[in-house]
Scaffold this active site. Structure first.
Site, PDB file in Angstrom:
ATOM      1  N   LYS A 110       0.839  -1.125   0.019  1.00 33.23           N
ATOM      2  CA  LYS A 110      -0.041   0.147  -0.123  1.00 33.23           C
ATOM      3  C   LYS A 110       0.848   1.257  -0.006  1.00 33.23           C
ATOM      4  CE  LYS A 110       1.261   1.020   4.412  1.00 33.23           C
ATOM      5  NZ  LYS A 110       2.092   2.315   4.929  1.00 33.23           N
ATOM      6  N   ASP A 129      -1.942  -2.362  10.183  1.00 37.09           N
ATOM      7  CA  ASP A 129      -1.830  -2.166   8.662  1.00 37.09           C
ATOM      8  C   ASP A 129      -2.324  -3.764   7.976  1.00 37.09           C
ATOM      9  OD1 ASP A 129      -1.192   0.221   8.530  1.00 37.09           O
ATOM     10  OD2 ASP A 129       1.097  -0.091   7.870  1.00 37.09           O
TER      11      ASP A 129
HETATM   12  P1  ATP Z   1       4.606  -0.862   7.844  1.00 29.88           P
HETATM   13  O1  ATP Z   1       3.377  -1.841   7.925  1.00 29.88           O
HETATM   14  O2  ATP Z   1       4.901  -0.192   9.353  1.00 29.88           O
HETATM   15  O3  ATP Z   1       4.884   0.255   7.139  1.00 29.88           O
HETATM   16  P2  ATP Z   1       6.969  -1.564   6.725  1.00 29.88           P
HETATM   17  O4  ATP Z   1       6.468  -1.927   5.092  1.00 29.88           O
HETATM   18  O5  ATP Z   1       7.760  -0.513   6.590  1.00 29.88           O
HETATM   19  O6  ATP Z   1       5.966  -1.973   7.652  1.00 29.88           O
HETATM   20  P3  ATP Z   1       7.782  -4.411   6.564  1.00 29.88           P
HETATM   21  O7  ATP Z   1       8.378  -4.771   5.494  1.00 29.88           O
HETATM   22  O8  ATP Z   1       6.576  -4.930   6.972  1.00 29.88           O
HETATM   23  O9  ATP Z   1       7.970  -2.932   6.913  1.00 29.88           O
HETATM   24  O10 ATP Z   1       8.881  -4.977   7.644  1.00 29.88           O
HETATM   25  C1  ATP Z   1       8.913  -4.396   8.796  1.00 29.88           C
HETATM   26  C2  ATP Z   1      10.048  -5.330   9.747  1.00 29.88           C
HETATM   27  O11 ATP Z   1       9.332  -6.241  10.140  1.00 29.88           O
HETATM   28  C3  ATP Z   1      11.398  -5.768   9.002  1.00 29.88           C
HETATM   29  O12 ATP Z   1      12.418  -5.144   9.198  1.00 29.88           O
HETATM   30  C4  ATP Z   1      11.329  -7.363   9.680  1.00 29.88           C
HETATM   31  O13 ATP Z   1      12.303  -7.381  10.703  1.00 29.88           O
HETATM   32  C5  ATP Z   1       9.870  -7.472  10.054  1.00 29.88           C
HETATM   33  N1  ATP Z   1       9.334  -8.672   9.488  1.00 29.88           N
HETATM   34  C6  ATP Z   1       8.378  -9.594  10.094  1.00 29.88           C
HETATM   35  N2  ATP Z   1       7.607 -10.309   8.994  1.00 29.88           N
HETATM   36  C7  ATP Z   1       8.132  -9.911   8.010  1.00 29.88           C
HETATM   37  C8  ATP Z   1       7.555 -10.245   6.474  1.00 29.88           C
HETATM   38  N3  ATP Z   1       6.708 -11.228   6.325  1.00 29.88           N
HETATM   39  N4  ATP Z   1       8.255  -9.536   5.439  1.00 29.88           N
HETATM   40  C9  ATP Z   1       9.148  -8.677   5.853  1.00 29.88           C
HETATM   41  N5  ATP Z   1       9.619  -8.272   7.350  1.00 29.88           N
HETATM   42  C10 ATP Z   1       8.952  -8.792   8.170  1.00 29.88           C
END
Ligand code: ATP
Length: 315
Positions: A15, A164
């Site tokens: 998103k 989210d």
């Molecule tokens: P947000 O939903 O807060 O915007 P984001 O998109 O910035 O999150 P994600 O890629 O969801 O970040 O991951 C944030 C952290 O969560 C990663 O650094 C990792 O350590 C952990 N994590 C847990 N599960 C996952 C997953 N399935 N994929 C990626 N990261 C994950």
């Protein structure tokens, strides 16, 4: 009950937040938000397979051509940065479903095909959780020859996994309030065309919120709300009216933590983008452009300059 190579696959989108206002920190540490979520055509895929063993094993791969694959090609990201233990959101989601099917024997393998940049502010982990909820629910229902959890029950599990995750389960466009998990669908008159640019290193969402609070220490922060005309512009498919209304309270915090994003935003303005903004807590940047060919054109030019860039539709 049959357990022979039962497999189910599901997808959930990453998103962007077309608008994101955060209120002051609450006593529980969370922030109330007003968020206009919009799914993008970059999706995570989770394949759940019943295994003869015990426990949940995880495999992670990059979707060819995706931002994640581009980051790997440029040497700025490694898949082993994704946790494969119980801290992986897809594993937590799978466990939440399995608790409702105690009669299910054996273990589980979750294959996560990642397209959404990790720690990129695009809710990639949340999308993995949403796809895992759907895939494991279907798998357990088939294996147990029982009705699966209904949409309401899955949404409840999603809200327990992260702010989210409910949106990743529903997709489309939606207004999120509370911590972001309370959703109301938003109408979309025409899909938006965006160019997403991934950064060489991720940003932690808690760090971005902490920086936001630090930057606003002396400010009287109003309760978060969407501006007049925002939802109407999205519903009318009026990109040019929508563009000046886009705002992200977390953007100054992301820029403070990662000043290298300034030229990435400026490159969109220089290329004639209608708006350029940081997605969620960053550091992924989104450029809103007029149409699909402008998006392909800009993405190609940015890739030519060595940046991981992708043209997407939203939603
Ligand atoms: P947000 O939903 O807060 O915007 P984001 O998109 O910035 O999150 P994600 O890629 O969801 O970040 O991951 C944030 C952290 O969560 C990663 O650094 C990792 O350590 C952990 N994590 C847990 N599960 C996952 C997953 N399935 N994929 C990626 N990261 C994950």
């Amino acid at each position: 009950m049959s357990t022979t190579a039962l497999t189910e696959q599901a997808q959930a989108p990453g998103k962007v937040n077309l608008f994101f206002a955060a209120g002051p920190p609450r006593p529980d540490g969370y922030h109330d938000v007003a968020s206009l979520y919009c799914a993008v055509s970059t999706v995570e895929t989770v394949t759940a397979t019943l295994t003869a063993g015990t426990g949940i094993a995880v495999g992670v791969a990059a979707v060819p051509g995706s931002l994640v694959a581009q980051q790997i090609g440029l040497g700025t990201f490694r898949l082993d940065a994704v946790p494969t233990d119980g801290s992986n959101l897809a594993v937590r989601a799978a466990r939440a479903v399995l608790e409702r099917f105690p009669e299910l024997p054996g273990g589980l393998h979750l294959q996560i095909d990642k397209a959404v940049p990790v720690a990129g502010g695009m809710g990639g982990g949340s999308a993995d959780a949403a796809a895992a909820l759907t895939a494991v629910n279907r798998l357990a229902a088939r294996a147990c020859r029982a009705p699966g959890l209904d949409d309401g029950a899955l949404l409840e599990l999603a809200a327990g996994l992260g702010a989210d995750v409910p949106f990743a389960l529903t997709g489309g466009a939606a207004v999120g309030t509370g911590t972001g998990a309370r959703l109301r669908p938003a109408a979309v008159g025409a899909p938006l065309h965006l160019v997403l640019v991934a950064a060489p290193a991720g940003l932690s969402t808690p760090a971005a919120y902490a920086e936001l609070d630090r930057l606003r220490t002396d400010e009287d922060v109003p309760p978060p709300r969407l501006p007049e005309g925002l939802e109407e512009a999205l519903a009318a498919g009026a990109r040019r009216e929508l563009a000046p209304l886009l705002r992200n309270d977390l953007q100054p915090a992301a820029l403070s933590l990662a000043p290298r994003l300034e030229p990435v935003l400026a490159a969109g303005v220089a290329a004639g983008a209608l708006a350029s903004f940081v997605s969620g807590s960053g550091p992924t940047v989104a450029h809103l452009v007029a149409d699909a060919s402008a998006a392909e054109d800009l993405a190609g030019r940015l890739r030519g300059r060595g940046a991981p860039a992708l043209a997407v539709r939203a939603p």
